[in-house]
Design a protein around this motif. Sequence first.
Motif, PDB file in Angstrom:
ATOM      1  N   LEU A  39       0.845  -1.198   0.000  1.00 60.02           N
ATOM      2  CA  LEU A  39       0.000   0.000   0.000  1.00 60.02           C
ATOM      3  C   LEU A  39       0.876   1.240   0.000  1.00 60.02           C
ATOM      4  O   LEU A  39       1.785   1.385   0.820  1.00 60.02           O
ATOM      5  N   TRP A  40       0.589   2.138  -0.922  1.00 59.67           N
ATOM      6  CA  TRP A  40       1.241   3.449  -1.026  1.00 59.67           C
ATOM      7  C   TRP A  40       0.156   4.427  -0.594  1.00 59.67           C
ATOM      8  O   TRP A  40      -0.860   4.577  -1.266  1.00 59.67           O
ATOM      9  N   ILE A  41       0.324   5.064   0.562  1.00 60.20           N
ATOM     10  CA  ILE A  41      -0.731   5.868   1.171  1.00 60.20           C
ATOM     11  C   ILE A  41      -0.278   7.325   1.260  1.00 60.20           C
ATOM     12  O   ILE A  41       0.765   7.619   1.846  1.00 60.20           O
ATOM     13  N   GLU A  42      -1.073   8.201   0.671  1.00 59.51           N
ATOM     14  CA  GLU A  42      -0.783   9.641   0.695  1.00 59.51           C
ATOM     15  C   GLU A  42      -1.799  10.334   1.599  1.00 59.51           C
ATOM     16  O   GLU A  42      -2.992  10.289   1.351  1.00 59.51           O
ATOM     17  N   PHE A  43      -1.296  10.997   2.638  1.00 61.71           N
ATOM     18  CA  PHE A  43      -2.142  11.817   3.505  1.00 61.71           C
ATOM     19  C   PHE A  43      -1.972  13.263   3.040  1.00 61.71           C
ATOM     20  O   PHE A  43      -0.916  13.863   3.249  1.00 61.71           O
ATOM     21  N   HIS A  44      -2.992  13.799   2.375  1.00 61.26           N
ATOM     22  CA  HIS A  44      -2.933  15.168   1.880  1.00 61.26           C
ATOM     23  C   HIS A  44      -3.255  16.118   3.031  1.00 61.26           C
ATOM     24  O   HIS A  44      -4.330  16.042   3.627  1.00 61.26           O
ATOM     25  N   LEU A  45      -2.320  16.988   3.347  1.00 62.33           N
ATOM     26  CA  LEU A  45      -2.399  17.845   4.522  1.00 62.33           C
ATOM     27  C   LEU A  45      -3.081  19.177   4.200  1.00 62.33           C
ATOM     28  O   LEU A  45      -3.055  19.629   3.049  1.00 62.33           O
ATOM     29  N   PRO A  46      -3.657  19.817   5.211  1.00 64.73           N
ATOM     30  CA  PRO A  46      -4.349  21.095   4.985  1.00 64.73           C
ATOM     31  C   PRO A  46      -3.451  22.189   4.403  1.00 64.73           C
ATOM     32  O   PRO A  46      -3.922  23.060   3.681  1.00 64.73           O
ATOM     33  N   ASP A  47      -2.138  22.128   4.683  1.00 68.44           N
ATOM     34  CA  ASP A  47      -1.227  23.159   4.174  1.00 68.44           C
ATOM     35  C   ASP A  47      -0.791  22.910   2.740  1.00 68.44           C
ATOM     36  O   ASP A  47       0.024  23.639   2.185  1.00 68.44           O
ATOM     37  N   GLY A  48      -1.321  21.854   2.116  1.00 65.07           N
ATOM     38  CA  GLY A  48      -0.974  21.529   0.734  1.00 65.07           C
ATOM     39  C   GLY A  48       0.103  20.480   0.613  1.00 65.07           C
ATOM     40  O   GLY A  48       0.368  19.989  -0.478  1.00 65.07           O
ATOM     41  N   GLY A  49       0.730  20.108   1.716  1.00 65.20           N
ATOM     42  CA  GLY A  49       1.757  19.074   1.696  1.00 65.20           C
ATOM     43  C   GLY A  49       1.145  17.682   1.660  1.00 65.20           C
ATOM     44  O   GLY A  49      -0.072  17.512   1.733  1.00 65.20           O
ATOM     45  N   VAL A  50       2.017  16.704   1.556  1.00 64.49           N
ATOM     46  CA  VAL A  50       1.593  15.298   1.546  1.00 64.49           C
ATOM     47  C   VAL A  50       2.544  14.511   2.437  1.00 64.49           C
ATOM     48  O   VAL A  50       3.760  14.667   2.349  1.00 64.49           O
ATOM     49  N   ARG A  51       1.970  13.684   3.302  1.00 65.79           N
ATOM     50  CA  ARG A  51       2.771  12.749   4.089  1.00 65.79           C
ATOM     51  C   ARG A  51       2.559  11.381   3.462  1.00 65.79           C
ATOM     52  O   ARG A  51       1.437  10.922   3.313  1.00 65.79           O
ATOM     53  N   LEU A  52       3.641  10.739   3.097  1.00 62.95           N
ATOM     54  CA  LEU A  52       3.600   9.452   2.397  1.00 62.95           C
ATOM     55  C   LEU A  52       3.929   8.341   3.369  1.00 62.95           C
ATOM     56  O   LEU A  52       4.890   8.435   4.133  1.00 62.95           O
ATOM     57  N   ARG A  53       3.110   7.290   3.358  1.00 58.49           N
ATOM     58  CA  ARG A  53       3.355   6.119   4.193  1.00 58.49           C
ATOM     59  C   ARG A  53       3.306   4.880   3.301  1.00 58.49           C
ATOM     60  O   ARG A  53       2.503   4.809   2.377  1.00 58.49           O
ATOM     61  N   TYR A  54       4.173   3.917   3.595  1.00 61.41           N
ATOM     62  CA  TYR A  54       4.173   2.630   2.913  1.00 61.41           C
ATOM     63  C   TYR A  54       3.755   1.568   3.925  1.00 61.41           C
ATOM     64  O   TYR A  54       4.108   1.651   5.098  1.00 61.41           O
ATOM     65  N   ALA A  55       3.024   0.553   3.457  1.00 61.82           N
ATOM     66  CA  ALA A  55       2.631  -0.544   4.339  1.00 61.82           C
ATOM     67  C   ALA A  55       2.484  -1.815   3.509  1.00 61.82           C
ATOM     68  O   ALA A  55       2.173  -1.757   2.315  1.00 61.82           O
ATOM     69  N   TRP A  56       2.712  -2.954   4.161  1.00 61.33           N
ATOM     70  CA  TRP A  56       2.620  -4.254   3.496  1.00 61.33           C
ATOM     71  C   TRP A  56       1.760  -5.190   4.329  1.00 61.33           C
ATOM     72  O   TRP A  56       1.870  -5.211   5.556  1.00 61.33           O
TER      73      TRP A  56
END
Length: 161
Positions: A39-56
């Motif tokens: 899983l490639w997970i993008e958390f789109h943040l209110p400031d316009g940034g993105v926090r990316l997380r990987y999971a298996w």
Amino acid sequence: MTTTTAAPPVILAPSSDPGPVQQAVVESLLAGAEPETFLWIEFHLPDGGVRLRYAWTAGGAPLGDRIDRIAMAAEYDAADWLTITATHRTDSTRGRIVVQTHRLRPILADVQAGVRGTAAKRDELGRVLRAAARHSGRPLQGPPVLPRWLGVGPLLLNRPH
């Protein structure tokens, strides 16, 4: 006579740390995914940034690392990665969370079969690299070199670049 001791009350306090909530989302997504999945997970943040997380999911991490070793040994690049992973990926959203679910067994089969990115995909990526270089003020000297295979396993994806 049995005595019981009440557990101390849980105190919830406001926090600006999104980590625990994001981890809960990741665990929820993993619980609903099939084994041997990345899983490639993008958390789109209110400031316009993105926090990316990987999971298996179960079996996914070692299988992803195996795929990466084969792909790197065969000198696969970003065009190959984009071509193969796009073929075996399902995209979904949950509000501002974008999830790419990659089935790893079909990705392994494509890498073992020698599936590669097309010339058109390589040209497209080359144009992007040339444009990025121009915008940075450092035009490329010669043809662009495509980045290596990005990875589907934790050893390659979590390695510092």
